[in-house]
Scaffold this active site. Structure first.
Site: not given
Ligand code: DOR
Ligand code: ZN
Ligand code: ZN
Length: 458
Positions: A72, A74, A106, A321, A341
């Site tokens: 997970h 980004h 995303n 994450d 995030g």
């Molecule tokens: O805190 C988050 N950041 N939750 C998410 O679902 C998206 C993520 C992001 O892409 O920054």
């Molecule tokens: Zn995420």
């Molecule tokens: Zn998320």
């Protein structure tokens, strides 16, 4: 489809060996080392039994772990390269002991078609220093599901609160169709579970009444939004032969709900993050918008109960994450304009190693949740364990040395952390990707493109 199985290695002079270490196997620790040739582990043995090698690393008694797999992350890139790109993101991964990361869709533009995915793959190949696999968001047509599967995505991602799909995922019938299309190709569906209509309504109410402090974000993302979204997903997926992967589960009650569904035969994997496991919402008072994340940090009691579920093996995977944003974005004065995030790749394993040092967590749980289970769940067949024939993805860790979280030394472009200043026991010495040393004492040693694009065996 044939399943690739680890091959037995040949005993000749190898490319590299790591000696004088504690090799971490799921059955226990072996005092000795490993030998590597052509990117594969060819021997795991006591030092005297290892073959001769062109190059030797002395681990000085440190732990030799399988390279960590973060399902997970980004990585951003493309139009969001100012937040992170495949080079900075994979350097951050390497420094944090991760040899494989799975990248979320995303982005801008979002990865919701084969064409969009094809724009990302070469960038990761050229820039990455660790291995990268890809999720896509739901595409529009059955043919596109097929093409995404052929392109080797690790799964589809549904972000319930901020969808970037081409289809209307708020519509139950349409979402069920997408689940069926995924199931037909054995594509896993990863889910961010927060009910959009609940969160949107709360944000709108709070904003209208002039509330815009960092803590107000927590009220807009209540526990009920997570639980009711999980229930919606389970209801829609009923009768569909689908593998579900629940991302960043933040509440003990959600784990219990999903465990119940597993007992009823649903194929479900549960991911938690180090922040939900170990931190409470008081960090929002300390770090303000820099500690905002969705789902948000919960109460200390809730985090402690989630931790117990993790220790007890009721959670499958730890994912960071890793969600980098620019400092300017995080400093926006209106909380509703601040993206949720924060970065996680360079803190995740340190948080777990510190708990290991304090006797609150077993090494086996770390190996399972950060390596072997993510490999098994996502079909990364030669990864996730140390053994002859496995890919030589390895991390060497000194469990006794202190690591201080100092975001100014981060490799990610997002140089801040809600764990700033913590002194944690356990330090990463080296990260090795398929036989290449990619980081050494926090310094990146590999050139861009050292990593590979990974595809699952389904
Ligand atoms: O805190 C988050 N950041 N939750 C998410 O679902 C998206 C993520 C992001 O892409 O920054
Ligand atoms: Zn995420
Ligand atoms: Zn998320």
């Amino acid at each position: 489809m044939t399943i690739r199985r680890p091959r037995k290695g040949l005993m000749h002079t190898c490319d590299l060996k790591i000696v004088n270490g504690k090799v971490c196997l799921e059955g226990g620790i072996l005092e000795g080392g490993i030998a590597i040739s052509s990117g594969k582990i060819v021997s795991v043995a006591k030092d005297v039994s290892l073959p001769s090698s062109a190059k030797t690393i002395d681990a000085h008694g440190s732990l030799i772990l399988p390279g960590l797999i973060d399902p997970h992350v980004h990585m951003r890139d493309l139009e969001l390269s100012y937040k992170e790109d495949y080079y900075s993101g994979t350097c951050s991964a390497a420094a944090g002991g991760f040899t494989t990361v799975l990248d979320m869709p995303n982005t801008r533009p979002p990865t919701n078609s084969p064409k969009r995915l094809l724009e990302k793959i070469p960038r990761a190949k050229e820039q990455g220093v660790v291995n990268v696999g890809f999720y896509a968001d739901f595409p529009e047509t059955s043919q596109e599901f097929e093409s995404l599967s052929d392109l080797g995505i690790v799964g589809l991602k549904l972000n319930s609160i901020r969808p970037t799909s081409k289809i209307d995922v708020e519509n139950d019938e349409i979402l069920r169709w997408a689940f069926q299309e995924s199931a037909r190709r054995r594509l896993k569906v990863a889910i961010h579970a927060e009910l959009k209509k609940t969160v949107d309504a709360l944000i709108s109410d709070l904003a209208k009444s002039g509330r815009n402090a960092a803590r107000d974000f927590l009220y807009a993302h209540p526990p009920a939004a997570e639980v009711s979204c999980i229930n919606r997903i389970l209801r829609i997926a009923q009768g569909v032969d689908l593998d579900l992967y629940f991302c960043h589960i933040s509440l003990p009650e959600s784990v219990e709900l999903l465990q119940q569904s597993k007992r009823n035969g649903k194929r479900i994997a549960i991911e938690v993050t180090p922040h939900h496991l170990t931190a409470g919402e008081e960090l929002v008072d300390r770090f303000g918008t820099f500690a905002l994340v969705a789902p948000p940090l919960r109460s200390r009691e809730s985090a402690a109960a989630l931790w117990r579920h993790y220790v007890d093996g009721k959670v499958d995977v730890v994912g960071s994450d890793h969600a980098p944003h620019s400092v300017a974005e995080k400093e926006r004065s209106n909380v509703w304009d601040v993206p949720a995030g924060f970065p996680g790749l360079e803190t995740t394993i340190h948080i777990l190693l510190d708990r290991l040092a304090r006797g609150q967590l077993t090494l086996n749980r770390i190996l399972e949740s950060c390596a072997s289970k993510p490999a098994a769940i996502f079909g990364l067949t030669n990864k996730g364990s140390i053994g002859e024939g496995f890919d030589a993805d390895v991390v060497v860790v000194d469990p006794k040395e202190d690591f201080r979280v100092d975001s100014s030394t981060f490799h990610t472009k997002a140089r801040y952390s809600p764990f700033e200043g913590l002194v944690l026991k356990g330090k990463i010495e080296r990260t090795i990707v398929e036989g290449n040393v990619v980081s050494e004492n926090g310094e990146i040693m590999a050139k861009r493109g050292t990593g590979r694009v990974v595809c699952p065996v389904r």
